[in-house]
Design an enzyme around this catalytic site. Structure first.
Site, short mmCIF file in Angstrom:
data_model
loop_
_atom_site.label_atom_id
_atom_site.label_comp_id
_atom_site.label_asym_id
_atom_site.label_seq_id
_atom_site.Cartn_x
_atom_site.Cartn_y
_atom_site.Cartn_z
N GLN A 213 34.51 43.58 7.72
CA GLN A 213 34.45 44.14 9.61
C GLN A 213 33.63 42.85 10.35
OE1 GLN A 213 31.73 47.18 8.78
NE2 GLN A 213 32.66 47.83 7.60
N TYR B 268 28.25 57.48 -1.44
CA TYR B 268 29.37 57.91 -0.97
C TYR B 268 29.90 57.82 -2.36
CZ TYR B 268 30.04 54.15 2.74
OH TYR B 268 30.11 54.52 4.35
N HIS C 62 28.90 46.14 8.44
CA HIS C 62 27.39 46.78 9.02
C HIS C 62 27.47 45.69 10.31
CE1 HIS C 62 26.90 49.82 6.19
NE2 HIS C 62 28.24 49.84 6.20
N GLU D 115 26.52 60.23 13.43
CA GLU D 115 25.32 60.48 14.53
C GLU D 115 25.65 59.57 16.36
OE1 GLU D 115 21.42 60.45 11.60
OE2 GLU D 115 21.86 59.46 13.90
N TYR E 257 14.58 56.00 14.71
CA TYR E 257 15.80 57.68 14.45
C TYR E 257 16.06 57.30 13.27
CZ TYR E 257 16.25 57.41 19.52
OH TYR E 257 15.67 57.87 20.48
#
Length: 370
Positions: free
Chosen positions: A83, A261, A148, A240, A250
């Site tokens: 990513q 998963y 991430h 979210e 949060y």
């Protein structure tokens, strides 16, 4: 604030019923440019062309006829893999004078590690190079991995820059710790300094705005309130929508509406606990939320003020109608069309989308009312 009991009930249903079932808006997609390789973000230059990032490390311009430029020179090396790579882009609020462009990227670090970083550079008048390049933020700690990175950028009304990060997939224990940048919203000045009105929370690094986030890949400023809004990925379900406030927690990974998963609970399986904030909206199953924007134009009937979110996993653009902080209607646009990585409003008042596809299918497209 969401109704927790209703949300928990909905999580037991597979698939999750849409918030408001309705017919699709009468709009179509018109290709502006194609041939991009996993584009990640784009921005409209005041002189007309579009700047676009490709994850593998290229920054290009798109001319009015859709022609792609050669890669702009002057960028630092990126850790392109998984990513990671060249990610978000934001123009300085006074770009016409400063010519400053801000880019987030996965930066190679020592011993094969990498981390989310933010650089700025001055774009030449001929749009071919960046000069005065400086890295103004480096996520710590670095880590060996390709997932991430978070990595959205958003300037607020004061000129401070929000930077989002992720939990790097395997660094969950660091998210609730406040001596690092993992799973945080960061707020810095355009030079990388600390804004004087940042939260002053004991034990927090001064650049941290909020904590407890998994992987924030969407961020935008509300056009009326000036508040930051974000989207973040859950694991299995539990994506979210939030508006992170200064000094707030949060919850990830202590509370979440997501599951592993494997289907197992995350941690103790909690969805709420004192001192941790509830999301504004939750998606189960996961849509894979990415770039987002509030629409302020008049090109489309009844869209003004709505929030649009690109969806990677379920391949659509989500249109959310809000009543204050509450989502009262959700519509899927262009369902199944592509992995939508970013969404932006153009200076012409049209709505534009970016598809995260390999070349030649990576595209910038304009939304046209039927």
């Amino acid at each position: 604030m969401i109704d927790r009991r209703s949300l928990l009930a909905s999580l037991l249903a597979v698939p999750l019923a849409p918030l408001a079932a309705r017919a699709s808006s009468n709009v179509t997609l018109e290709t502006v440019a194609e041939g991009l390789d996993h584009p990640w973000s784009f921005a409209f230059l005041p002189e007309g062309p579009i700047l676009v990032t490709e994850r593998k490390g290229n920054l290009r311009t798109i001319a009015s006829d859709g022609k792609l430029s050669e890669p702009i020179s002057g960028l630092p090396e990126v850790a392109a893999g998984g990513q990671g790579g060249l990610l978000d882009i934001a123009l300085h609020p006074n770009f016409a004078t400063t010519r400053l462009v801000f880019l987030s990227f996965a930066e190679p670090r020592e011993e094969g590690k990498n981390g989310t970083s933010v650089m700025r550079g001055r774009l030449s008048e001929d749009l071919r190079s960046l000069s005065d390049v400086k890295v103004i933020f480096r996520e710590q700690p670095a880590y060996k991995g390709g997932a991430h990175f978070g990595s959205r950028l958003a300037f607020d009304r004061t000129g401070a820059l929000f930077v989002t990060t992720g939990d790097r997939l395997n660094l969950r224990p660091l998210v609730q710790q406040t001596d690092n940048h993992i799973g945080k919203v960061i707020r810095i000045t355009e030079d990388g300094g600390i804004p004087p009105d940042n939260p002053k929370v004991a034990g927090w690094l001064p650049e941290i705005w909020s904590i407890g986030h998994r992987n924030l890949q969407g961020a935008t400023i509300h056009p009326e309130t000036g508040r930051l809004w974000t989207t973040e990925h859950g694991a299995k379900g539990g994506d979210e929508l939030n508006h992170p406030e200064a000094g707030r927690n949060y919850g990830w990974p202590v509370i979440t509406y997501s599951r592993e998963y494997s289907g197992e609970p995350i941690g103790e399986g909690l969805t709420e606990t004192p001192g941790m904030e509830q999301p504004v909206h939750v998606w189960t199953p996961s849509i894979g939320p990415s770039g987002m924007v509030f629409y302020t134009g008049d090109r489309y009937s009844n869209w003004k003020g709505d929030l649009f979110v690109g969806a990677l996993a379920l391949k659509h653009v989500a249109r959310l109608k809000l009543d204050g902080d509450k989502v009262i209607e959700e519509e899927k646009l262009f369902d199944g069309e592509a992995r939508f990585r970013d969404v932006r409003q153009g200076p012409d008042g049209f709505f534009y989308v970016l598809t995260d596809e390999a070349a030649p299918k990576g595209r910038v497209m304009r939304v046209v009312a039927g």
